[in-house]
Design a protein around this motif. Structure first.
Motif, PDB file in Angstrom:
ATOM      1  N   TYR A  90     -33.423 -31.788  -8.360  1.00  0.00           N
ATOM      2  CA  TYR A  90     -33.458 -32.741  -9.464  1.00  0.00           C
ATOM      3  C   TYR A  90     -32.162 -33.552  -9.573  1.00  0.00           C
ATOM      4  N   ASN A 130     -47.670 -27.803  -3.653  1.00  0.00           N
ATOM      5  CA  ASN A 130     -47.141 -27.551  -4.989  1.00  0.00           C
ATOM      6  C   ASN A 130     -46.500 -26.168  -5.095  1.00  0.00           C
ATOM      7  N   THR A 159     -43.161 -26.611  -3.767  1.00  0.00           N
ATOM      8  CA  THR A 159     -42.333 -27.272  -4.774  1.00  0.00           C
ATOM      9  C   THR A 159     -41.893 -26.281  -5.843  1.00  0.00           C
ATOM     10  N   VAL A 199     -38.080 -26.354  -5.617  1.00  0.00           N
ATOM     11  CA  VAL A 199     -37.541 -27.229  -6.664  1.00  0.00           C
ATOM     12  C   VAL A 199     -37.337 -26.448  -7.954  1.00  0.00           C
ATOM     13  N   PHE A 213     -43.740 -32.372  -9.253  1.00  0.00           N
ATOM     14  CA  PHE A 213     -42.280 -32.382  -9.253  1.00  0.00           C
ATOM     15  C   PHE A 213     -41.752 -32.889 -10.592  1.00  0.00           C
TER      16      PHE A 213
END
Length: 525
Positions: free
Chosen positions: A138, A294, A297, A301, A352
């Motif tokens: 991020y 996903n 992610t 993330v 995200f």
């Protein structure tokens, strides 16, 4: 630790976060990608008194009748509205970002506060704040005009309100309604947060209230009224402009068969029948791809790569806490929404973006998981210095996040695998605009490009997106919106191969020039 010292820590985290986001933002001279470009372009128009209109079309979902169209029919308006005061005062991209920088600077100290309120361990709370300072993937997106910091703060407010003191359920319901309203005004998936809030309130009333029916109705009404208090102006605007609560293209996004369908023309072709005609094999393949991507992610993330297993341990440790159940339900709900309902959007950034809302909660869970892991392993191994091991692990994981954040940030800034530095698209469009001027093309002539918000922001020229289709589709868009010039780059080379790889052979398209990897055409009548 005394309250005074804790306040000093909060202030220190705020200043360090502000310093980091300012340094990072100083290296970003342009928004860098379409979402941020769109929000910034709309904030500029709002600050200049041009209202919620856009002189470009980046999709055809709502079937706009003309090139000048109502704005925010796909992305929600709050991020643009937040940027307006800064641009209005300073008249610059940096000015528009100042509030976003301040918003991010609030995230680490509030993560410390939220963590301390949750588990009461100051050392763990500080670790959570340190993780928030270095949010890994991020990091490069927080200094620009996008919704990440705003969504993190609103998500944290949601979790705080789910832990409202007993006996205050009416205030809790109204507060959750307002917060979810703000989340919806930031991103459409804010509606999921409203649904979870209503379910959570209903469950709480059912288990705690003696007059269940009356209380269920009361908290439900209060929550929805709080939501409408924030969102009513938006629904009123849609009613005035479109004569309906939601923009006309909202439902069409359900029926994509690939991500490029967002740019399909005419958008009326996006129907349930067309979606179903692709067959269950194709539908299942798209969903499976979204599930896999996903999940990656979620690990890389939202789990910051190294924190993911500790998040799971933390949730298991605190599972009896209702806020943890709500957090996991939200995380799973976001995952399922962008894997089953909107799989192609999820793969291409929506998951995200949406995950930012649960990120502060995940940082807190990670710190609890670190502590629990060390305690269990210390018991197995009979370590006498378990706390020192915990501190070592906390510092190590924070350092991993520091290096990952810095490395990924610099990679994005300098172009990484693409070789295109941050803001390179803006610079390329500015140079293409000068080439159009040399060709004698009036600034009043709109163009067809891959990224209309970016082109408009770089040049001030109206633009429409190159539709997903063949040359006939391009000509249809050209005729409807009065666009005579096509700027084709490698992003669109796949579905228009003759125009890109063999300039000059397509009938109805006059090849004007090459500029870098772009081909510039005049679309003939």
């Amino acid at each position: 630790m005394s309250l005074r010292n804790r306040k000093l820590f909060y202030g220190g985290f705020f200043l360090v976060a502000l310093l980091l986001v300012t340094v990072g933002g100083g290296m970003q001279k342009a928004p860098g990608y379409m979402d941020a470009e769109y929000y910034y372009a709309m904030s500029v128009r709002l600050a200049e008194g041009k209202g919620m209109t856009q002189p470009f079309l980046w999709n055809y979902l709502d079937d706009p009748p003309s090139l000048i169209a109502p704005s925010h029919t796909f992305w929600m308006p709050l991020t643009s509205l937040v940027a307006v005061p800064g641009f209005w005062v300073f008249r610059s991209f940096t000015g528009a970002r100042l509030i976003f920088w301040l918003l991010f600077a609030l995230v680490p100290p509030l993560t410390v506060w939220f963590g301390y309120r949750f588990h009461g361990d100051w050392e763990l709370a500080v670790t959570g704040g340190a993780l928030a300072l270095f949010p890994v993937f991020y990091g490069v997106y927080l200094p620009v005009t996008d919704s990440f910091a705003l969504y993190m703060l609103l998500g944290m407010a949601f979790f705080v309100m789910t832990g409202w003191p007993a006996g205050k359920i009416e205030m809790q319901a109204a507060g959750l309604g307002v917060v979810t309203g703000l989340m919806y005004m930031t991103r459409p998936d804010g509606l999921l947060w409203l649904v979870i809030a209503l379910c959570w309130l209903g469950w709480k009333v059912w288990n705690e209230s003696e007059q269940r029916g009356k209380s269920l109705l009361a908290v439900g009404v209060l929550c929805i009224l709080g939501f409408l208090f924030v969102g009513s102006f938006w629904f009123a605007r849609n009613l005035m402009v479109f004569h309906r609560l939601l923009p006309p293209g909202s439902g069409r996004a359900l029926w994509l068969t690939r991500y490029e369908d967002l740019f399909l023309y005419p958008a009326q072709d996006l129907t349930f029948a067309r979606w179903l005609s692709g067959g269950w094999g194709r539908i299942g393949s798209g969903i499976w791809q979204a599930v896999v991507t996903n999940f990656q992610t979620a690990v890389a993330v939202q789990g910051s790569i190294a924190l993911f297993p500790f998040i799971g341990v933390g949730m298991a440790t605190c599972w009896k806490r209702s806020v943890v159940k709500v957090g996991l339900l939200l995380w799973a709900g976001i995952f399922l929404m962008f894997s089953l309902v909107f799989p192609y959007q999820g793969v291409n950034g929506s998951f995200f973006h949406a995950g930012a809302g649960v990120q502060p909660f995940l940082w807190v869970m990670a710190t609890v998981g670190i502590q629990k892991t060390v305690m269990v392993v210390s018991g197995w191994r009979h370590w006498q210095r378990g706390h020192q091991v915990q501190v070592f692990l906390e510092v190590l994981l924070v350092l991993v996040c520091v290096f990952l954040t810095a490395g990924l940030f610099l990679q994005k800034i300098h172009g990484g695998k693409t070789g295109i530095p941050w803001g390179g698209g803006t610079e390329a469009y500015s140079q293409i605009e000068m080439a159009l001027e040399r060709l004698g093309i009036s600034p009043c002539e709109p163009v067809m490009v891959n990224n209309p918000p970016g082109y408009y922001l770089a040049t001030g020229r109206a633009a429409v997106v190159i539709p997903f289709g063949d040359e006939t589709t391009v000509r249809a868009v050209s005729e409807r919106y009065g666009v005579k010039y096509l700027i084709l780059d490698q992003n669109n080379s796949g579905h228009l191969p003759d125009l890109y790889f063999h300039p000059g052979i397509s009938r109805g398209f006059k090849f004007l020039m090459r500029f870098g990897d772009a081909r510039i055409y005049e679309i003939l009548p």
